[in-house]
Motif scaffolding. Sequence first.
Motif: not given
Length: 79
Positions: A4, A7, A11, A51-55, A61, A63, A73
Amino acid sequence: MNKATKVLVIQFLFFAVIFLAARYIIAHFELLTGIWIPVVSGIITIVLVPQFKVFKIDGKDTVFVAWLFSKKGTPVNWL
């Protein structure tokens, strides 16, 4: 450093590079003057920056990156 945080840094770097490029182009060609140069550069950057997102998927984790030119994505493997 967890994913996170990576990222967030990446970003920010993308935002800074695109913002500075847009600001330079607008100022160099004298398209706008005064306060409008950073305002328009910021709007252009907000639209163009990925846009970068962590799930958390299956306990790991993952990305994903999405931006204006992609429909959905895609996972990022280099983070």
